[in-house]
Design an enzyme around this catalytic site. Structure first.
Site, short mmCIF file in Angstrom:
data_model
loop_
_atom_site.label_atom_id
_atom_site.label_comp_id
_atom_site.label_asym_id
_atom_site.label_seq_id
_atom_site.Cartn_x
_atom_site.Cartn_y
_atom_site.Cartn_z
N GLY A 44 0.78 -1.24 0.00
CA GLY A 44 0.00 0.00 0.00
C GLY A 44 0.81 1.28 0.00
O GLY A 44 0.36 2.31 -0.51
N GLU A 98 4.33 4.77 5.33
CA GLU A 98 3.17 3.88 5.33
C GLU A 98 1.92 4.61 4.85
O GLU A 98 1.78 5.81 5.05
CB GLU A 98 3.00 3.33 6.76
CG GLU A 98 1.75 2.53 7.03
CD GLU A 98 1.69 1.18 6.32
OE1 GLU A 98 1.77 1.16 5.09
OE2 GLU A 98 1.49 0.16 7.02
N ASP A 102 -4.12 2.17 11.33
CA ASP A 102 -5.45 1.83 11.80
C ASP A 102 -5.31 1.48 13.29
O ASP A 102 -5.22 2.36 14.14
CB ASP A 102 -5.93 0.67 10.92
CG ASP A 102 -7.37 0.28 11.15
OD1 ASP A 102 -8.19 1.15 11.41
OD2 ASP A 102 -7.68 -0.92 11.05
N GLY A 104 -2.67 0.33 14.57
CA GLY A 104 -1.28 0.65 14.91
C GLY A 104 -0.40 -0.58 15.05
O GLY A 104 0.81 -0.47 15.22
N LEU A 107 2.38 -1.04 12.18
CA LEU A 107 3.46 -0.06 12.30
C LEU A 107 4.32 -0.33 13.53
O LEU A 107 5.55 -0.25 13.47
CB LEU A 107 2.87 1.35 12.36
CG LEU A 107 3.83 2.47 11.99
CD1 LEU A 107 4.26 2.38 10.54
CD2 LEU A 107 3.21 3.84 12.26
N LYS A 130 -6.22 6.81 10.92
CA LYS A 130 -7.56 6.42 11.41
C LYS A 130 -7.52 6.37 12.92
O LYS A 130 -7.57 5.30 13.53
CB LYS A 130 -7.89 5.03 10.88
CG LYS A 130 -9.05 5.00 9.93
CD LYS A 130 -9.42 3.57 9.60
CE LYS A 130 -9.89 3.47 8.18
NZ LYS A 130 -10.31 2.10 7.83
N PHE A 151 -14.01 2.34 5.14
CA PHE A 151 -13.08 1.55 4.34
C PHE A 151 -12.65 2.33 3.11
O PHE A 151 -13.44 2.62 2.23
CB PHE A 151 -13.66 0.19 3.96
CG PHE A 151 -12.58 -0.70 3.41
CD1 PHE A 151 -11.66 -1.31 4.27
CD2 PHE A 151 -12.41 -0.87 2.04
CE1 PHE A 151 -10.62 -2.08 3.78
CE2 PHE A 151 -11.37 -1.64 1.54
CZ PHE A 151 -10.47 -2.25 2.41
N ASP A 158 -5.89 -0.85 -1.31
CA ASP A 158 -6.65 -1.76 -2.16
C ASP A 158 -7.86 -2.34 -1.45
O ASP A 158 -8.00 -2.26 -0.23
CB ASP A 158 -5.76 -2.95 -2.57
CG ASP A 158 -5.56 -3.95 -1.42
OD1 ASP A 158 -5.21 -3.49 -0.31
OD2 ASP A 158 -5.77 -5.16 -1.63
N ARG A 164 -5.77 0.24 -6.22
CA ARG A 164 -4.55 0.91 -5.75
C ARG A 164 -4.15 2.07 -6.66
O ARG A 164 -3.48 3.01 -6.25
CB ARG A 164 -3.38 -0.07 -5.72
CG ARG A 164 -3.50 -1.17 -4.69
CD ARG A 164 -2.16 -1.89 -4.55
NE ARG A 164 -2.24 -3.17 -3.88
CZ ARG A 164 -2.29 -3.34 -2.56
NH1 ARG A 164 -2.29 -2.29 -1.76
NH2 ARG A 164 -2.35 -4.56 -2.04
P1 5GP Z 1 -3.09 -1.61 11.55
O1 5GP Z 1 -2.03 -2.61 11.87
O2 5GP Z 1 -2.70 -0.20 11.85
O3 5GP Z 1 -4.41 -1.99 12.15
O4 5GP Z 1 -3.36 -1.78 10.02
C1 5GP Z 1 -2.80 -1.06 9.08
C2 5GP Z 1 -3.07 -1.74 7.76
O5 5GP Z 1 -4.47 -2.10 7.65
C3 5GP Z 1 -2.79 -0.82 6.63
O6 5GP Z 1 -1.45 -0.88 6.23
C4 5GP Z 1 -3.75 -1.32 5.58
O7 5GP Z 1 -3.15 -2.38 4.89
C5 5GP Z 1 -4.92 -1.84 6.36
N1 5GP Z 1 -6.03 -0.86 6.41
C6 5GP Z 1 -6.49 -0.20 7.48
N2 5GP Z 1 -7.52 0.60 7.17
C7 5GP Z 1 -7.70 0.44 5.84
C8 5GP Z 1 -8.63 1.01 4.89
O8 5GP Z 1 -9.49 1.84 5.18
N3 5GP Z 1 -8.50 0.59 3.60
C9 5GP Z 1 -7.56 -0.32 3.20
N4 5GP Z 1 -7.53 -0.63 1.92
N5 5GP Z 1 -6.68 -0.87 4.08
C10 5GP Z 1 -6.75 -0.49 5.37
MG MG Z 2 -0.20 -0.99 4.79
#
Ligand code: 5GP
Ligand code: MG
Length: 181
Positions: A44, A98, A102, A104, A107, A130, A151, A158, A164
């Site tokens: 992404g 990145e 979301d 976290g 990351l 987010k 979303f 994607d 993408r």
């Molecule tokens: P985290 O580990 O912070 O929960 O997730 C981050 C990852 O979740 C991002 O790198 C992405 O791949 C995916 N993600 C979170 N929110 C979204 C969204 O709204 N759309 C898409 N396509 N991916 C998301």
């Molecule tokens: Mg990602």
């Protein structure tokens, strides 16, 4: 033209371009001339990384990392991290790039792994935040936009491998992922 699967555009290509340029200026100001190793998170992060590094004025190297969650039956939040840079992380000023944060968890895992390779400094640049969904606290040094808990696709993000390439960030129509209607 907006893709018919998009409910509405959240961030236009122009808004993103302006914000990415401002982020690059901020990164250049804070680095004090030092070379940056920009490390994009696949897949992404590739669009944001490409636009960001072309706005940087000082020296920059580019690399990638890939993070994958373990499959079913393992503890959630556990990540395998692959470092795909052809150069050392050790001693470098690393900027992790990145698309979206979301919970976290990804990351946080990436930062932990990269820190283990002993960079000189380790900072983060994240286009979309987010905030409402955060479960793990992560240091965000450069943030593009706060975004609502919807979303999102486009500009690298994607759904099932698609969208993408959209030049904007949009909210995907529910009917696309809920099936029917
Ligand atoms: P985290 O580990 O912070 O929960 O997730 C981050 C990852 O979740 C991002 O790198 C992405 O791949 C995916 N993600 C979170 N929110 C979204 C969204 O709204 N759309 C898409 N396509 N991916 C998301
Ligand atoms: Mg990602």
């Amino acid at each position: 033209m907006v893709d018919p699967d998009i409910d509405h555009v959240l961030l236009s290509a122009g808004e993103i371009e302006a914000r990415v340029a401002a982020m690059a200026r901020d990164i250049d100001r804070r680095r004090e001339g030092a070379e940056i190793t920009a490390v994009g998170v696949l897949t992404g992060g590739f669009v944001f990384l490409a636009d960001l590094v072309r706005r940087l004025r000082g020296p920059v190297r580019v690399g990638f990392v890939r993070a994958a969650s373990y499959g079913e039956g393992t503890r959630p939040g556990e990540l395998t991290v692959e470092i795909l840079t052809d150069r050392e992380i050790e001693g470098r000023d690393v900027l992790l790039v990145e698309d979206i944060v979301d919970t976290g968890r990804s990351l946080a895992g990436l930062l932990r792994t990269l820190a283990g390779h002993r960079p000189r400094s380790l900072r983060t640049a994240v286009l979309l935040d987010k905030k409402a969904r955060r479960e793990v606290e992560v240091p965000l040094d450069h943030v593009g936009f706060p975004v609502p808990d919807e979303f999102l696709v486009g500009y690298g993000l994607d759904y099932a491998g698609r969208y993408r390439n959209l030049p904007y960030v949009g909210v995907l129509r529910r009917s696309v992922y809920e099936g029917g209607g």
